[in-house]
Enzyme design. Structure first.
Site, mmCIF file in Angstrom:
data_model
loop_
_atom_site.group_PDB
_atom_site.id
_atom_site.type_symbol
_atom_site.label_atom_id
_atom_site.label_comp_id
_atom_site.label_asym_id
_atom_site.label_seq_id
_atom_site.Cartn_x
_atom_site.Cartn_y
_atom_site.Cartn_z
ATOM 1 N N HIS B 266 0.768 -1.234 0.127
ATOM 2 C CA HIS B 266 0.021 0.125 -0.006
ATOM 3 C C HIS B 266 0.695 1.291 -0.126
ATOM 4 O O HIS B 266 0.610 2.398 0.789
ATOM 5 C CB HIS B 266 -0.948 0.060 1.270
ATOM 6 C CG HIS B 266 -2.128 -1.013 1.124
ATOM 7 N ND1 HIS B 266 -3.472 -0.587 0.253
ATOM 8 C CD2 HIS B 266 -2.285 -2.130 1.320
ATOM 9 C CE1 HIS B 266 -4.022 -2.044 0.276
ATOM 10 N NE2 HIS B 266 -3.572 -2.775 1.045
ATOM 11 N N ASP B 326 -0.622 -5.035 5.811
ATOM 12 C CA ASP B 326 -1.527 -5.743 5.149
ATOM 13 C C ASP B 326 -1.500 -5.981 3.498
ATOM 14 O O ASP B 326 -0.795 -5.176 2.976
ATOM 15 C CB ASP B 326 -3.124 -5.366 5.324
ATOM 16 C CG ASP B 326 -3.063 -3.978 4.847
ATOM 17 O OD1 ASP B 326 -4.206 -3.698 4.066
ATOM 18 O OD2 ASP B 326 -2.346 -3.007 5.003
ATOM 19 N N GLU B 327 -1.903 -7.014 3.073
ATOM 20 C CA GLU B 327 -1.998 -7.323 1.703
ATOM 21 C C GLU B 327 -0.421 -7.032 1.009
ATOM 22 O O GLU B 327 -0.442 -6.186 0.069
ATOM 23 C CB GLU B 327 -3.076 -6.532 1.161
ATOM 24 C CG GLU B 327 -4.418 -6.825 1.521
ATOM 25 C CD GLU B 327 -5.376 -6.225 0.932
ATOM 26 O OE1 GLU B 327 -6.623 -6.673 0.516
ATOM 27 O OE2 GLU B 327 -5.361 -5.017 1.111
ATOM 28 N N VAL B 328 0.532 -7.595 1.314
ATOM 29 C CA VAL B 328 1.896 -7.329 0.826
ATOM 30 C C VAL B 328 2.079 -8.328 -0.398
ATOM 31 O O VAL B 328 1.818 -9.364 -0.416
ATOM 32 C CB VAL B 328 3.030 -7.668 1.880
ATOM 33 C CG1 VAL B 328 4.382 -7.447 1.187
ATOM 34 C CG2 VAL B 328 2.770 -6.993 3.065
ATOM 35 N N GLU B 379 -2.290 -9.643 8.997
ATOM 36 C CA GLU B 379 -1.607 -10.637 8.091
ATOM 37 C C GLU B 379 -0.084 -10.790 8.762
ATOM 38 O O GLU B 379 0.360 -11.978 8.777
ATOM 39 C CB GLU B 379 -1.264 -9.872 6.813
ATOM 40 C CG GLU B 379 -2.370 -9.956 5.855
ATOM 41 C CD GLU B 379 -3.349 -8.943 5.797
ATOM 42 O OE1 GLU B 379 -3.524 -8.497 6.926
ATOM 43 O OE2 GLU B 379 -3.804 -8.609 4.697
#
Lengths: 385, 531
Positions: B266, B326-328, B379
């Site tokens: 992000h 998050d969401e790497v 995560e």
């Protein structure tokens, strides 16, 4: 860039440029320097006319009262979108905000608050004139015989009494079709509304309950045409050949395109609303679903298709009032507006998306609280809380 | 103290759901811990009623926070009265003339609220002087809101209140709203309005997800290029004075500002103003450079992060900083030759997930050195990073979230719940009921585990939200979350809640908050934007 789009519109490519809103001064002032923007317009030639003559928006002022200023603002934004019919669903079960002069008790007993939540005769006149100045017709709907709970308190005996065994249960159903008093009431009331609303058409409702066909006779005597919801047609009520039927049900009794086919095959004119219930919200860019609708995608002759005179985006009011009406309506209703105005070939979502994003920023600039369609920004963000 | 208890006992406890002829439902929201309403009514005169400090209070008129709060609540209570004619004459007997605020403990008026702030209060309305007693200044703020909710205008337009005895304190200490100012810039005025609405609902944390892929509106003094190159435009930024304004406005309402600088994913917008920060994803077809998450293999990364977080620690006074995580996009890391080399050199990286853990741990160390406490999305925990013992884990993935809560608390970490409260996921109908029905402690675990649930946050991600639709989308749906986090577990009937929430919603509208309707109906004063 977008030149190839113009080919489809039948314009010579040399004179065809991407359609940005005029006066978009953002690119003209360097970001670091405050400046007074100048307004520019490209030398342009445009020829234009609408695909469908009836391009409407339904507002529901019974589930929630909408202040007159909200209605007037909506008319402004409709004009920006070339929408030309305000379908004013003025009364329904929950409240009767319309100020009736022939039956003042309707308002006094039926409005949420007969002083603050009412459309006076002057209010109605103001709305009609404001619309007229923008080339917008006001199609009033007085929905009967169902959706009339709020009429009951002001006109005792109008609604059918429901029974629990042999005793009245205290609750009421639709307008009572068997009484002479009902007939007399409707006669007088519809004379009043026929005079109050100058448009040739009145919307008589007729949804979700068996219709009283004699009402159509009454209205005809006042030199009005009428629009009805599809049930009147589905239930095979005898209606005049110049009736307009509004299709609102997506799948029942048949898919809406099939319904259009049936209505037009019977020689009647049709309005499409079924896939354009904007009160139904979901996550994401749902304007695309509204945009992708093709009103004439049914089996029929050219004459039949010509009977589809247009459509209406509907904003039913169960969950909507002046706190959230504007962002919920715009720019989603703009997708419907283009579908009803522009040529059927104008269907590319990417092209529409980039224009709609720019148009939405233009709406913001004009003070319309139109919500975003995706990630991004406008040069002037909304800041009017 | 004893006198107050006695007064409470004298009041005949009345059921909150009033019988036919009895009490009007004041629509308290969130419902206080204990409410006793008497049918005995008192009237208030807008001209003479005052909110003031109790003589025995540890705080006095020098406390600006309370002075401003008294003014604010006077305005909320009497509202549009200013525009009307003189109010009806009141009988001197039966008039409530004053509300006095009594802070019992030594409470610092200029302090910032924290996770351990005491927000409890007791409110006694009877006779001519009502008393609002609290341990700390924060309890006074909560009590003022409740007091203001008790007052209504009767049919004669007299401001009326039932004699009442209320004691109250929150069930969970962390009750937050997440706003996202990266997907769409939110003008400062919108953020301040949100803080006002939060205070009306007793929310106490503004989780400011301030930057993300799309934009970097935070103007950093240490790295000015970040916002200069990364913001949407130079006007779509939060200058230092904007940030200060938000923090102080929040403080005055007992609301903490929790900043989130989400890394390593992000971060697309970060790369615009900071060269060599992001990983270059090695793709087979190269039309243009594709960037991925922050590059964990470079020392320069951690130098940069240290300096940036040092600034953030100074700018944001709260004890906590949200680090994201998050969401790497691990595939991008894997594809990069430099990173592959780095991983081979350090034999401990068996797979790229361990590289993620390595990164998170480095950032956690930075935060720790700065004497701040970290919050992360789930995560990093799920991918088995070694977290510091007091790292707070925010559960956001909806699938089986209660099991995630069980896992996180079993491992000993505190938890924040957001998974069932993603308010950006709109749909038709009364979705507030689903938010209200969530029970944050409904997961398999010991009492000790349950105590690790600090609270939760309603999240309003910004992909489709900006200042045009934020207020009606947040309110009153977030109010449902607010009550779930404040009120007792047993307060769970949506039918009963509906009756109170409709009153509360109209009250918010009256106070200028565009809270959307729950269902068909009306407010005495509908919403009208001042033109």
């Amino acid at each position: 860039m977008h030149r190839e789009r113009c080919v489809g519109l039948g314009l010579p490519t040399a004179s065809c440029w991407p359609l940005w809103p005029w006066g978009s001064e953002g690119a003209l002032c360097p970001d670091t320097v405050p400046c007074n923007p100048q307004y520019f317009i490209n030398k342009t030639e445009i020829q234009d006319f609408p695909r469908f003559p009836h391009r409407g928006l339904l507002l529901d002022t019974s589930r929630h009262f909408l202040p007159v200023s909200t209605i007037l603002d909506t008319l402004d934004t409709m004009a920006y979108n070339k929408l030309n019919v305000l379908h004013w669903h003025v009364v329904d079960d929950p409240s009767f905000p319309y100020e009736s002069l022939t039956f003042p008790q309707l308002t006094r007993k039926g409005a949420y608050n007969p002083i603050t939540h009412v459309y006076t005769t002057q209010d109605v006149k103001d709305v009609i004139e404001y619309a007229r100045l923008r080339g917008i017709r006001v199609l009033a709907e007085f929905d009967t015989p169902g959706h009339t709970q709020s009429w009951g308190p002001g006109v005792p005996g109008l609604l059918t009494s429901c029974y629990s065994g042999s005793q009245p249960s205290g609750t009421f159903g639709p307008v009572n079709p068997i009484l002479n008093s009902t007939y007399e009431f409707m006669d007088t009331f519809f004379l009043e509304v026929s005079a109050a609303f100058p448009d040739f058409y009145l919307h008589l409702g007729g949804d979700e309950v068996d219709f009283t066909c004699w009402l159509l006779d009454i209205v005809s005597t006042y030199d009005k045409g009428y629009v009805v919801w599809q049930e009147v047609f589905d239930n095979k009520v005898k209606i005049q050949p110049d009736t307009i039927v509004q299709v609102w049900r997506e799948e029942v009794p048949v898919p809406y395109l099939k319904e259009l086919e049936l209505i037009t095959a019977a020689g009647l004119r049709a309005l499409l609303s079924a896939p354009w219930y904007l009160n139904r919200i979901s996550y994401g860019p749902d304007w695309q679903a509204a945009y992708k609708v093709e009103p004439l995608a049914f089996e029929g002759t050219a004459e039949q298709k010509a009977l589809v005179i247009g459509g209406e985006a509907c904003m039913w009011g169960e969950y909507v009032d002046s706190t959230n009406l504007v962002p919920r309506l715009w720019p989603r209703a703009s997708a419907v507006a283009e579908r009803l105005w522009s040529a059927s070939q104008v269907a590319d979502l990417d092209f529409a998306s980039s224009r709609l994003a720019r148009f939405r920023c233009e709406l913001l600039r004009r003070g319309v609280q139109a919500e975003p369609i995706g990630v991004g920004y406008c040069n002037e963000e909304f800041d009017h809380w | 103290m004893r006198l107050h208890l006695l007064l409470c006992a004298l009041l005949a406890p009345a059921p909150l759901a009033p019988a036919a002829s009895a009490l009007r439902n004041p629509g308290l929201w969130p419902l206080p811990l204990s409410v006793h309403l008497s049918p005995h009514l008192l009237h208030l005169s807008p001209e003479t009623f005052r909110i003031s400090h109790h003589p025995a209070s540890t705080l006095g008129p020098f406390c600006t926070l309370l002075q401003k709060a008294f003014l604010r609540y006077h305005g909320y209570i009497f509202g549009a009265h200013k525009t009307r004619h003189r109010s009806p004459r009141l009988n001197k007997h039966g008039q409530l003339q004053q509300l006095t605020a009594l802070v019992v403990q030594d409470s610092e008026c200029d302090a910032f609220p924290s996770i351990s702030s005491d927000e409890s209060y007791a409110l006694n309305v009877s006779g001519s002087v009502a008393v609002l007693k609290a341990n700390e200044v924060w309890g006074v703020l909560r009590g003022l809101e409740t007091f203001s909710q008790l007052i209504y205008e009767d049919s004669d337009r007299k401001f009326t209140i039932n004699e009442a005895c209320i004691t109250d304190s929150p069930r969970f200490p962390h009750r937050g709203i997440l706003i996202d100012t990266a997907r769409h810039y939110l003008p400062v005025k919108t953020i301040l309005k949100t803080l006002d609405a939060m205070a009306m609902n007793k929310f106490n944390v503004l989780h400011w997800h301030i930057v993300d892929d799309q934009a970097f509106p935070y103007q950093s003094a240490t790295f000015p290029q970040l916002s200069k190159k990364g913001s949407y435009t130079l006007t779509h930024v939060y200058r230092p004075k904007d940030v200060r304004e938000v923090i102080e406005f929040a403080r005055r309402r007992g609301i903490r500002v929790l900043p989130e600088f989400d890394t390593p994913g992000h971060t697309q917008s970060w790369g615009k103003g900071q060269k060599n920060l992001l990983t270059v994803c090695d793709a087979k077809e190269k039309f243009s450079t594709v960037y991925g998450p922050i590059n964990p293999a470079l020392n320069s990364t951690y130098t940069f992060l240290s300096r940036l977080f040092a600034e953030i620690s100074r700018v944001f006074p709260d004890e906590f900083i949200h680090l994201g995580g998050d969401e790497v996009d691990l595939l991008c890391w894997k594809s990069n030759a430099e990173i592959q080399k780095f991983m081979k050199q350090n034999k401990r990286f068996k797979d790229v997930r361990e590289l993620e853990s390595f990164y998170i741990q480095k950032v956690l160390n930075i935060i720790s050195t700065l004497k701040k406490r970290p919050i992360i999305w789930q995560e990093a925990f799920d991918d088995h990073a070694k977290l510091h013992p007091d790292t707070v884990v925010q559960v956001w993935i909806n699938r089986d979230y209660h099991l995630e809560q069980a896992r996180v608390t079993a491992a000993g970490y505190p938890v924040l719940l957001s998974a069932p409260w993603y308010l950006d996921y709109i749909n038709s109908g009364e979705d507030w009921r689903a938010y209200y029905a969530v029970e944050p402690l409904n997961f398999p675990g010991s009492e000790r585990q349950k105590q690790l649930v600090l609270g939760g946050e309603a999240c309003l991600w910004g992909e489709f939200v900006d200042a045009t639709n934020l207020m009606p989308r947040l309110w009153p749906r977030a109010s449902a979350v607010g009550e779930r986090l404040w009120s007792n577990k047993e307060v769970s009937s949506t039918k009963e809640a509906y009756n109170r929430l409709t009153v509360h919603r109209c009250r918010m509208v009256r106070r200028g908050i565009a809270a959307q309707p729950l269902f068909t109906g009306y407010c005495d004063h509908e919403y009208n934007i001042e033109k």
